[in-house]
Design a protein around this motif. Structure first.
Motif, PDB file in Angstrom:
ATOM      1  N   GLY A  64       0.792  -1.236   0.000  1.00  0.00           N
ATOM      2  CA  GLY A  64       0.000   0.000   0.000  1.00  0.00           C
ATOM      3  C   GLY A  64       0.814   1.270   0.000  1.00  0.00           C
ATOM      4  O   GLY A  64       0.270   2.358   0.144  1.00  0.00           O
ATOM      5  N   HIS A  65       2.121   1.169  -0.158  1.00  0.00           N
ATOM      6  CA  HIS A  65       3.008   2.331  -0.178  1.00  0.00           C
ATOM      7  C   HIS A  65       3.390   2.669  -1.613  1.00  0.00           C
ATOM      8  O   HIS A  65       3.391   1.803  -2.484  1.00  0.00           O
ATOM      9  CB  HIS A  65       4.282   2.064   0.620  1.00  0.00           C
ATOM     10  N   MET A  66       3.734   3.904  -1.826  1.00  0.00           N
ATOM     11  CA  MET A  66       4.257   4.315  -3.127  1.00  0.00           C
ATOM     12  C   MET A  66       5.781   4.368  -3.024  1.00  0.00           C
ATOM     13  O   MET A  66       6.317   5.052  -2.150  1.00  0.00           O
ATOM     14  CB  MET A  66       3.714   5.701  -3.510  1.00  0.00           C
ATOM     15  N   PRO A  67       6.480   3.641  -3.881  1.00  0.00           N
ATOM     16  CA  PRO A  67       7.945   3.699  -3.857  1.00  0.00           C
ATOM     17  C   PRO A  67       8.429   5.088  -4.277  1.00  0.00           C
ATOM     18  O   PRO A  67       7.726   5.806  -4.986  1.00  0.00           O
ATOM     19  CB  PRO A  67       8.376   2.643  -4.866  1.00  0.00           C
ATOM     20  N   HIS A  68       9.604   5.453  -3.829  1.00  0.00           N
ATOM     21  CA  HIS A  68      10.181   6.739  -4.207  1.00  0.00           C
ATOM     22  C   HIS A  68      10.411   6.794  -5.716  1.00  0.00           C
ATOM     23  O   HIS A  68      10.679   5.772  -6.360  1.00  0.00           O
ATOM     24  CB  HIS A  68      11.512   6.977  -3.480  1.00  0.00           C
ATOM     25  N   ARG A  69      10.330   7.985  -6.260  1.00  0.00           N
ATOM     26  CA  ARG A  69      10.479   8.192  -7.704  1.00  0.00           C
ATOM     27  C   ARG A  69      11.806   7.633  -8.222  1.00  0.00           C
ATOM     28  O   ARG A  69      11.852   6.924  -9.223  1.00  0.00           O
ATOM     29  CB  ARG A  69      10.368   9.684  -8.020  1.00  0.00           C
ATOM     30  N   ASN A  70      12.897   7.933  -7.531  1.00  0.00           N
ATOM     31  CA  ASN A  70      14.214   7.451  -7.978  1.00  0.00           C
ATOM     32  C   ASN A  70      14.317   5.927  -7.912  1.00  0.00           C
ATOM     33  O   ASN A  70      14.958   5.310  -8.759  1.00  0.00           O
ATOM     34  CB  ASN A  70      15.337   8.094  -7.167  1.00  0.00           C
ATOM     35  N   ALA A  71      13.677   5.324  -6.918  1.00  0.00           N
ATOM     36  CA  ALA A  71      13.668   3.862  -6.821  1.00  0.00           C
ATOM     37  C   ALA A  71      12.918   3.274  -8.013  1.00  0.00           C
ATOM     38  O   ALA A  71      13.322   2.245  -8.564  1.00  0.00           O
ATOM     39  CB  ALA A  71      13.029   3.417  -5.510  1.00  0.00           C
ATOM     40  N   CYS A  72      11.839   3.923  -8.416  1.00  0.00           N
ATOM     41  CA  CYS A  72      11.076   3.467  -9.581  1.00  0.00           C
ATOM     42  C   CYS A  72      11.912   3.589 -10.859  1.00  0.00           C
ATOM     43  O   CYS A  72      11.912   2.681 -11.696  1.00  0.00           O
ATOM     44  CB  CYS A  72       9.787   4.266  -9.723  1.00  0.00           C
ATOM     45  N   ILE A  73      12.611   4.697 -10.987  1.00  0.00           N
ATOM     46  CA  ILE A  73      13.459   4.899 -12.176  1.00  0.00           C
ATOM     47  C   ILE A  73      14.534   3.816 -12.239  1.00  0.00           C
ATOM     48  O   ILE A  73      14.774   3.220 -13.293  1.00  0.00           O
ATOM     49  CB  ILE A  73      14.074   6.316 -12.171  1.00  0.00           C
ATOM     50  N   ASP A  74      15.178   3.537 -11.101  1.00  0.00           N
ATOM     51  CA  ASP A  74      16.210   2.492 -11.052  1.00  0.00           C
ATOM     52  C   ASP A  74      15.623   1.126 -11.418  1.00  0.00           C
ATOM     53  O   ASP A  74      16.243   0.349 -12.157  1.00  0.00           O
ATOM     54  CB  ASP A  74      16.846   2.419  -9.666  1.00  0.00           C
ATOM     55  N   ALA A  75      14.425   0.839 -10.915  1.00  0.00           N
ATOM     56  CA  ALA A  75      13.795  -0.462 -11.179  1.00  0.00           C
ATOM     57  C   ALA A  75      13.422  -0.609 -12.653  1.00  0.00           C
ATOM     58  O   ALA A  75      13.662  -1.658 -13.259  1.00  0.00           O
ATOM     59  CB  ALA A  75      12.554  -0.630 -10.302  1.00  0.00           C
ATOM     60  N   VAL A  76      12.855   0.433 -13.233  1.00  0.00           N
ATOM     61  CA  VAL A  76      12.478   0.381 -14.652  1.00  0.00           C
ATOM     62  C   VAL A  76      13.721   0.212 -15.523  1.00  0.00           C
ATOM     63  O   VAL A  76      13.725  -0.567 -16.480  1.00  0.00           O
ATOM     64  CB  VAL A  76      11.670   1.642 -15.049  1.00  0.00           C
TER      65      VAL A  76
END
Length: 94
Positions: A64-76
């Motif tokens: 139910g949490h939103m990951p941090h923007r930079n974490a999302c960029i790294d994951a993508v």
């Protein structure tokens, strides 16, 4: 093979990156596909460490949490790297 498994997880994480919470159904499906991709990587003798940032982002979404923007960029970015790599089914035939 990896493209089929990792396309939805990549899209789910990219959606979270722009601040939009993905559908729970998509999050759950993405989690299952990420596990399947990890298994396929390991069975082909490749490391699954490149999927770790995506696993963490999906886990945060499942809780139910939103990951941090930079974490999302790294994951993508990490998912794109795996998707561009050799397909274990084709590599095994060579």
């Amino acid at each position: 093979m990896y493209n089929d498994l990792l396309e939805l997880p990549q899209r789910v994480i990219a959606t979270a990156r722009i601040g939009v919470r993905p559908e729970l159904r998509d999050i759950e499906t993405a989690s299952c596909q990420l596990i399947a991709a990890r298994t396929a990587l390991q069975q082909s003798g490749r490391s699954a460490l490149d999927l770790e940032s995506a696993r963490v982002a999906i886990a945060a979404l499942r809780l139910g949490h939103m990951p941090h923007r930079n974490a999302c960029i790294d994951a993508v970015t990490a998912l794109a790297k795996v998707m561009a790599g050799p397909d274990p089914l084709l590599a095994g035939d060579a």
